[in-house]
Design a protein around this motif. Structure first.
Motif, PDB file in Angstrom:
ATOM      1  N   SER A  67       0.818  -1.215   0.000  1.00 33.34           N
ATOM      2  CA  SER A  67       0.000   0.000   0.000  1.00 33.34           C
ATOM      3  C   SER A  67       0.854   1.268   0.000  1.00 33.34           C
ATOM      4  O   SER A  67       0.306   2.369   0.047  1.00 33.34           O
ATOM      5  N   TYR A  68       2.145   1.103  -0.087  1.00 34.10           N
ATOM      6  CA  TYR A  68       3.038   2.270   0.022  1.00 34.10           C
ATOM      7  C   TYR A  68       4.125   2.199  -1.043  1.00 34.10           C
ATOM      8  O   TYR A  68       4.482   1.127  -1.544  1.00 34.10           O
ATOM      9  N   THR A  69       4.645   3.370  -1.383  1.00 37.61           N
ATOM     10  CA  THR A  69       5.846   3.447  -2.222  1.00 37.61           C
ATOM     11  C   THR A  69       6.993   3.963  -1.365  1.00 37.61           C
ATOM     12  O   THR A  69       6.777   4.684  -0.382  1.00 37.61           O
ATOM     13  N   TYR A  70       8.214   3.608  -1.782  1.00 37.22           N
ATOM     14  CA  TYR A  70       9.383   3.941  -0.972  1.00 37.22           C
ATOM     15  C   TYR A  70      10.458   4.576  -1.860  1.00 37.22           C
ATOM     16  O   TYR A  70      10.601   4.225  -3.041  1.00 37.22           O
ATOM     17  N   LEU A  71      11.204   5.477  -1.260  1.00 33.50           N
ATOM     18  CA  LEU A  71      12.278   6.143  -2.004  1.00 33.50           C
ATOM     19  C   LEU A  71      13.404   6.519  -1.049  1.00 33.50           C
ATOM     20  O   LEU A  71      13.162   7.104   0.014  1.00 33.50           O
ATOM     21  N   THR A 106      23.320  13.965   2.853  1.00 36.90           N
ATOM     22  CA  THR A 106      22.033  13.929   3.532  1.00 36.90           C
ATOM     23  C   THR A 106      21.155  12.922   2.797  1.00 36.90           C
ATOM     24  O   THR A 106      20.896  13.065   1.602  1.00 36.90           O
ATOM     25  N   VAL A 107      20.736  11.877   3.510  1.00 38.17           N
ATOM     26  CA  VAL A 107      19.893  10.844   2.906  1.00 38.17           C
ATOM     27  C   VAL A 107      18.460  11.035   3.391  1.00 38.17           C
ATOM     28  O   VAL A 107      18.224  11.241   4.586  1.00 38.17           O
ATOM     29  N   ILE A 108      17.543  10.978   2.457  1.00 36.81           N
ATOM     30  CA  ILE A 108      16.118  11.122   2.773  1.00 36.81           C
ATOM     31  C   ILE A 108      15.414   9.808   2.440  1.00 36.81           C
ATOM     32  O   ILE A 108      15.522   9.295   1.319  1.00 36.81           O
ATOM     33  N   TYR A 109      14.721   9.268   3.427  1.00 36.87           N
ATOM     34  CA  TYR A 109      13.900   8.066   3.239  1.00 36.87           C
ATOM     35  C   TYR A 109      12.445   8.521   3.244  1.00 36.87           C
ATOM     36  O   TYR A 109      11.954   9.072   4.231  1.00 36.87           O
ATOM     37  N   ARG A 110      11.745   8.324   2.122  1.00 34.55           N
ATOM     38  CA  ARG A 110      10.371   8.818   1.975  1.00 34.55           C
ATOM     39  C   ARG A 110       9.409   7.655   1.755  1.00 34.55           C
ATOM     40  O   ARG A 110       9.629   6.803   0.886  1.00 34.55           O
ATOM     41  N   TYR A 120       5.652  10.700   4.081  1.00 30.20           N
ATOM     42  CA  TYR A 120       6.328  10.890   5.365  1.00 30.20           C
ATOM     43  C   TYR A 120       7.809  10.571   5.147  1.00 30.20           C
ATOM     44  O   TYR A 120       8.145   9.639   4.398  1.00 30.20           O
ATOM     45  N   SER A 121       8.691  11.317   5.798  1.00 27.31           N
ATOM     46  CA  SER A 121      10.108  11.127   5.512  1.00 27.31           C
ATOM     47  C   SER A 121      10.954  11.185   6.775  1.00 27.31           C
ATOM     48  O   SER A 121      10.534  11.703   7.814  1.00 27.31           O
TER      49      SER A 121
END
Length: 497
Positions: A67-71, A106-110, A120-121
Motif C-alpha cells: 500500500s506504500y511506495t518507498y524512495l 544527507t539521505v532522505i527516506y520517503r 512521510y520522511s
C-alpha cells in the motif's frame, strides 16, 4: 457618499447572517511513523549499506507494504558538487552498494501512502569514506624505483597502507626514481581534488577521492611538454591556484578563477620573449585575504628575485627596492619557503660560492617588506641535505647525513638535536597544509616531519616516518608519533579534508 456607505453596511449585515453549509466532518488519515534510523552512518566506499527501518501506522493494522511506495535519495552536503544519480533504492529497506564519491551526504527516506498520496520522511547523514579518504601520503624509493604508501586516518589513528596504488588497483605502476607528490585542489569542489605523483619517468594525476589513475600531466597542460618532462615541485597557496615547476627549468601557472590553465612558461620577464632559468621554489603571501596575489620567483640566470602577479599572468616583473638587502642578490638560491612565522615570512637561503650562506626574510602582503638579512652561521651547513622551517618558532632545521640540527636565527646558535648514527635523514618538512583550521592541520602543522632511512634493513621497509614536537628555547625534540615499513622516503603530502 452616504448612500454608498449604507449599501456596504447592508451587504455586510446580510453576509454575517449567511449560514455556512460546508461539510466540516474531519476524517482521520493513516499516519506513518519511521523509527530505527540513526542520525549518522559511516559507510565504506564500494560496500553494501543495509538499513532496515521500523514503520508503524495509525490506521493500517495489516501493515500491507504494497500500500506504500518507498524512495531513498542522497544529496551531497558539500557545496560545488553535483551527482547525476542520487537515487539509492525504491524499496522498504535499503540494501545498496555505495559508489558515491567520498563525502558527507544527507539521505532522505520517503514513504508515501498510495491511498492518500501523503508522504512521510526521515533524514539522516551518511559519510562515505575510502581507505584513502584522509591521511599522510608518502613517496619512497625502493630498489631504484618509486612506491606510494599511505598512513590512512581512521577512528583509532593512522594505519599504514604499503603500495597503496597496488592495493586499491589504481591502474598505475610507478617506474623511475621518486621526485614529488602533492595533494592539490584544482577547484574548491570535491571533484577538483587531485594528487600529483612525479617520478623521473613522468608525472601522473590521481583522482583525489579514489586514488585511481586519472590522466598523465600532459592532459592538464595546454601546450606540448618536452619529451621526458616531469614536475619536480608543485606549489599551492590556496584552492584553485597552483605553480608547477618542471625539470625543463620552467614554471607553469594555473588559476581556475580566471580560467588560466597550465600552458606556456611564466618565467619570462615583461617585455622579453625568452624564458629565464627559474628556481623551483615559490614565495607567496601566507594569508590570501587582502593579499596582492603576488608570488615571488627566483631568476637563476640573473640571480635575483622577481614577482609574478595574476593580473599579468604571462610574465614576471621586477621586485621593489629593498630596505635590508638587494633583491638582485648575485647569489644562488639554495632554499625558499613561505612560513606562518612572523605573520607569513618567506625564508630564502642564499649560497655565496658554497662558502657562505645568507638568510633573507621578507613578507609578501599588501607590500613586500624585508624583515631580516644575516649570514647563516649554522654548523656544517655547506653539507646540508634537507631543510625545514618551523612555522611557530622560526627555527631552521637541516640534516647532514644522520645528524639533525636546529639553528636559532635569534641567537645564531646551532644545536645537534638527534644523531641517528648509521641511519640517514632522507626527508625533512614542517607544515605543508593549506590552512590550519582542520583537525589534522591543527594537530600537525607545527610538527617536524622526519624521514629516516636505515640501510641495514630491506629496501622495501628501510624507511620510517617520525613526527616531533618542537619545544621553545631550543628544547630537545619530543617524539610524538613514529611509523615504519616504508622505503627511502623522498617526499610527503597530506590528503586533507
Amino acid at each position: 457618499m452616504k448612500k454608498l456607505f449604507l449599501y456596504i453596511l447592508i451587504a455586510f449585515a446580510l453576509s454575517s447572517c449567511y449560514k455556512d453549509k460546508g461539510n466540516y466532518d474531519y476524517v482521520d488519515v493513516n499516519v506513518v511513523n519511521i523509527s530505527g534510523v540513526d542520525s549518522l552512518y559511516t559507510v565504506d566506499y564500494g560496500s553494501v549499506f543495509t538499513l532496515r527501518p521500523d514503520l508503524s501506522f495509525t490506521l493500517d493494522a495489516t501493515k500491507d507494504t504494497g500500500s506504500y511506495t518507498y524512495l531513498w535519495v542522497a544529496a551531497i552536503t558539500n557545496t560545488g558538487n553535483t551527482i547525476d544519480n542520487d537515487t539509492l533504492a525504491y524499496s522498504h529497506d535499503l540494501e545498496a552498494r555505495i559508489t558515491l564519491p567520498s563525502g558527507q551526504y544527507t539521505v532522505i527516506y520517503r514513504v508515501t501512502d498510495k491511498n492518500t498520496g501523503i508522504s512521510y520522511s526521515k533524514r539522516f547523514l551518511m559519510a562515505v569514506v575510502t581507505s584513502v579518504y584522509e591521511g599522510w601520503v608518502l613517496l619512497s624509493e625502493v630498489n631504484a624505483n618509486s612506491r606510494l604508501d599511505m598512513l590512512s586516518k581512521g577512528v583509532n589513528g593512522y594505519k599504514p597502507i604499503y603500495d597503496v596504488l597496488g592495493s586499491i588497483g589504481a591502474g598505475l605502476t610507478l617506474t623511475g626514481k621518486p621526485v614529488d607528490v602533492k595533494f592539490a585542489r584544482t577547484t574548491a569542489a570535491i571533484t577538483g581534488h587531485t594528487v600529483y605523483v612525479s617520478t623521473t619517468n613522468g608525472t601522473s594525476r590521481l583522482d583525489g577521492e579514489t586514488f585511481k589513475f586519472k590522466s598523465p600531466l600532459q592532459t592538464d597542460v595546454f601546450s606540448t611538454l618536452p619529451t621526458g618532462f616531469y614536475a619536480d615541485k608543485v606549489t599551492q597557496r590556496s584552492s584553485a591556484t597552483m605553480y608547477l615547476h618542471g625539470n625543463d627549468n620552467n614554471m607553469y601557472y594555473y588559476m581556475y578563477t580566471f580560467n588560466i590553465y597550465f600552458g606556456l612558461p611564466v618565467n619570462v620577464m615583461y617585455g622579453k620573449s625568452v624564458p629565464f632559468k627559474v628556481s623551483k621554489y615559490i614565495g607567496y603571501v601566507d594569508n590570501s585575504a587582502g593579499s596582492t596575489e603576488v608570488h615571488v620567483l627566483y631568476n637563476e640566470d640573473e640571480k635575483r628575485f622577481v614577482r609574478h602577479i595574476y593580473s599579468l599572468p604571462a610574465n614576471c616583473t621586477d621586485m621593489p627596492a629593498g630596505t635590508r638587502f638587494s633583491f638582485t642578490t648575485g647569489k644562488d638560491l639554495r632554499f625558499m619557503e613561505t612560513t606562518r612565522f612572523n605573520s607569513g615570512d618567506t625564508y630564502a637561503i642564499l649560497d655565496s660560492l658554497h662558502q657562505k650562506y645568507y638568510l633573507a626574510r621578507f613578507n609578501v602582503a599588501a607590500t613586500i617588506a624585508q624583515t631580516y638579512y644575516e649570514e647563516l652561521l649554522a654548523t656544517d651547513f655547506t653539507k646540508a641535505e634537507n631543510i625545514a622551517i618551523h612555522p611557530d618558532l622560526g627555527y631552521v632545521f637541516y640534516n647532514v647525513g644522520g645528524k639533525l640540527y636546529e639553528y636559532d636565527i635569534s641567537t645564531k646558535a646551532t644545536k645537534l638535536m638527534i644523531d641517528y648514527g648509521q641511519k640517514s635523514v632522507s626527508f625533512l618538512k614542517c607544515d605543508g597544509f593549506m590552512g590550519i583550521t582542520t583537525v589534522a592541520a591543527k594537530a600537525y602543522y607545527n610538527k617536524l616531519q622526519v624521514g629516516v632511512y636505515d640501510p641495514s634493513l630491506p629496501a622495501e621497509s628501510a624507511g620510517s616516518f617520525e613526527l616531533y614536537t618542537v619545544p621553545p628555547v631550543n628544547g630537545n625534540l619530543v617524539l610524538s608519533e613514529s611509523y615504519t615499513g616504508f622505503g627511502k622516503i623522498k617526499t610527503v603530502t597530506y590528503r586533507e579534508r
